[in-house]
Design a protein around this motif. Structure first.
Motif, PDB file in Angstrom:
ATOM      1  N   ARG A   1       0.826  -1.209   0.000  1.00 36.22           N
ATOM      2  CA  ARG A   1       0.000   0.000   0.000  1.00 36.22           C
ATOM      3  C   ARG A   1       0.858   1.255   0.000  1.00 36.22           C
ATOM      4  O   ARG A   1       0.536   2.244  -0.682  1.00 36.22           O
ATOM      5  N   LEU A   2       1.943   1.241   0.758  1.00 33.19           N
ATOM      6  CA  LEU A   2       2.871   2.375   0.741  1.00 33.19           C
ATOM      7  C   LEU A   2       3.460   2.587  -0.644  1.00 33.19           C
ATOM      8  O   LEU A   2       3.505   3.711  -1.161  1.00 33.19           O
ATOM      9  N   CYS A   3       3.901   1.501  -1.261  1.00 37.03           N
ATOM     10  CA  CYS A   3       4.509   1.604  -2.596  1.00 37.03           C
ATOM     11  C   CYS A   3       3.502   2.088  -3.627  1.00 37.03           C
ATOM     12  O   CYS A   3       3.818   2.956  -4.451  1.00 37.03           O
ATOM     13  N   MET A   4       2.297   1.548  -3.583  1.00 37.44           N
ATOM     14  CA  MET A   4       1.279   1.977  -4.545  1.00 37.44           C
ATOM     15  C   MET A   4       0.917   3.447  -4.358  1.00 37.44           C
ATOM     16  O   MET A   4       0.746   4.190  -5.326  1.00 37.44           O
ATOM     17  N   GLY A   5       0.793   3.882  -3.119  1.00 30.90           N
ATOM     18  CA  GLY A   5       0.468   5.273  -2.845  1.00 30.90           C
ATOM     19  C   GLY A   5       1.556   6.222  -3.316  1.00 30.90           C
ATOM     20  O   GLY A   5       1.275   7.270  -3.894  1.00 30.90           O
ATOM     21  N   LEU A   6       2.810   5.852  -3.075  1.00 32.34           N
ATOM     22  CA  LEU A   6       3.913   6.700  -3.526  1.00 32.34           C
ATOM     23  C   LEU A   6       3.982   6.760  -5.048  1.00 32.34           C
ATOM     24  O   LEU A   6       4.213   7.822  -5.623  1.00 32.34           O
ATOM     25  N   LYS A   7       3.782   5.627  -5.700  1.00 30.20           N
ATOM     26  CA  LYS A   7       3.783   5.617  -7.169  1.00 30.20           C
ATOM     27  C   LYS A   7       2.649   6.472  -7.716  1.00 30.20           C
ATOM     28  O   LYS A   7       2.837   7.239  -8.664  1.00 30.20           O
ATOM     29  N   ALA A   8       1.460   6.337  -7.126  1.00 30.05           N
ATOM     30  CA  ALA A   8       0.309   7.105  -7.605  1.00 30.05           C
ATOM     31  C   ALA A   8       0.530   8.604  -7.410  1.00 30.05           C
ATOM     32  O   ALA A   8       0.247   9.395  -8.312  1.00 30.05           O
ATOM     33  N   ASN A   9       1.041   8.988  -6.256  1.00 30.89           N
ATOM     34  CA  ASN A   9       1.306  10.416  -6.024  1.00 30.89           C
ATOM     35  C   ASN A   9       2.370  10.946  -6.965  1.00 30.89           C
ATOM     36  O   ASN A   9       2.261  12.066  -7.468  1.00 30.89           O
ATOM     37  N   PHE A  10       3.390  10.157  -7.204  1.00 31.88           N
ATOM     38  CA  PHE A  10       4.450  10.602  -8.101  1.00 31.88           C
ATOM     39  C   PHE A  10       3.905  10.833  -9.508  1.00 31.88           C
ATOM     40  O   PHE A  10       4.141  11.879 -10.107  1.00 31.88           O
ATOM     41  N   PHE A  11       3.167   9.869 -10.039  1.00 29.06           N
ATOM     42  CA  PHE A  11       2.651  10.024 -11.399  1.00 29.06           C
ATOM     43  C   PHE A  11       1.573  11.089 -11.482  1.00 29.06           C
ATOM     44  O   PHE A  11       1.478  11.801 -12.478  1.00 29.06           O
ATOM     45  N   PHE A  12       0.775  11.229 -10.442  1.00 33.33           N
ATOM     46  CA  PHE A  12      -0.267  12.257 -10.445  1.00 33.33           C
ATOM     47  C   PHE A  12       0.346  13.656 -10.531  1.00 33.33           C
ATOM     48  O   PHE A  12      -0.068  14.480 -11.329  1.00 33.33           O
ATOM     49  N   PHE A  13       1.345  13.923  -9.713  1.00 30.24           N
ATOM     50  CA  PHE A  13       1.937  15.263  -9.705  1.00 30.24           C
ATOM     51  C   PHE A  13       2.952  15.459 -10.822  1.00 30.24           C
ATOM     52  O   PHE A  13       3.205  16.577 -11.231  1.00 30.24           O
ATOM     53  N   PHE A  14       3.522  14.377 -11.318  1.00 28.59           N
ATOM     54  CA  PHE A  14       4.473  14.499 -12.411  1.00 28.59           C
ATOM     55  C   PHE A  14       3.774  14.857 -13.719  1.00 28.59           C
ATOM     56  O   PHE A  14       4.270  15.642 -14.501  1.00 28.59           O
ATOM     57  N   PHE A  15       2.594  14.277 -13.932  1.00 27.50           N
ATOM     58  CA  PHE A  15       1.869  14.503 -15.186  1.00 27.50           C
ATOM     59  C   PHE A  15       0.780  15.557 -15.068  1.00 27.50           C
ATOM     60  O   PHE A  15       0.009  15.734 -15.980  1.00 27.50           O
ATOM     61  N   GLN A  16       0.723  16.239 -13.976  1.00 35.31           N
ATOM     62  CA  GLN A  16      -0.307  17.262 -13.805  1.00 35.31           C
ATOM     63  C   GLN A  16       0.069  18.534 -14.516  1.00 35.31           C
ATOM     64  O   GLN A  16       1.127  18.981 -14.651  1.00 35.31           O
TER      65      GLN A  16
END
Length: 71
Positions: free
Chosen positions: A56-71
């Motif tokens: 869950r930690l890994c998935m959350g970090l990946k999701a936050n990274f891609f969300f803010f990277f591609f925003q």
């Protein structure tokens, strides 16, 4: 032998504190480093964090990274 463990755990605590700083202050460009730290921590001490919590930690970090990277 005791000094080796002292320095090993001191370095581990330092890396954990640095990872927490990255997540707390939301330096999202360094999230992949935190992911790598979590993976290496899981390899060194597999029973330290439960598998589900780790994923869950890994998935959350990946999701936050891609969300803010591609925003």
């Amino acid at each position: 032998m005791a000094t080796f463990f002292f320095f090993f755990f001191a370095a581990l605590r330092f890396a954990a504190a640095a990872s927490w700083q990255v997540v707390f202050f939301f330096f999202f460009f360094h999230f992949p480093r935190v992911l790598e730290f979590l993976r290496s921590l899981r390899a060194v001490a597999p029973g330290l964090v439960r598998y589900r919590h780790h994923e869950r930690l890994c998935m959350g970090l990946k999701a936050n990274f891609f969300f803010f990277f591609f925003q």
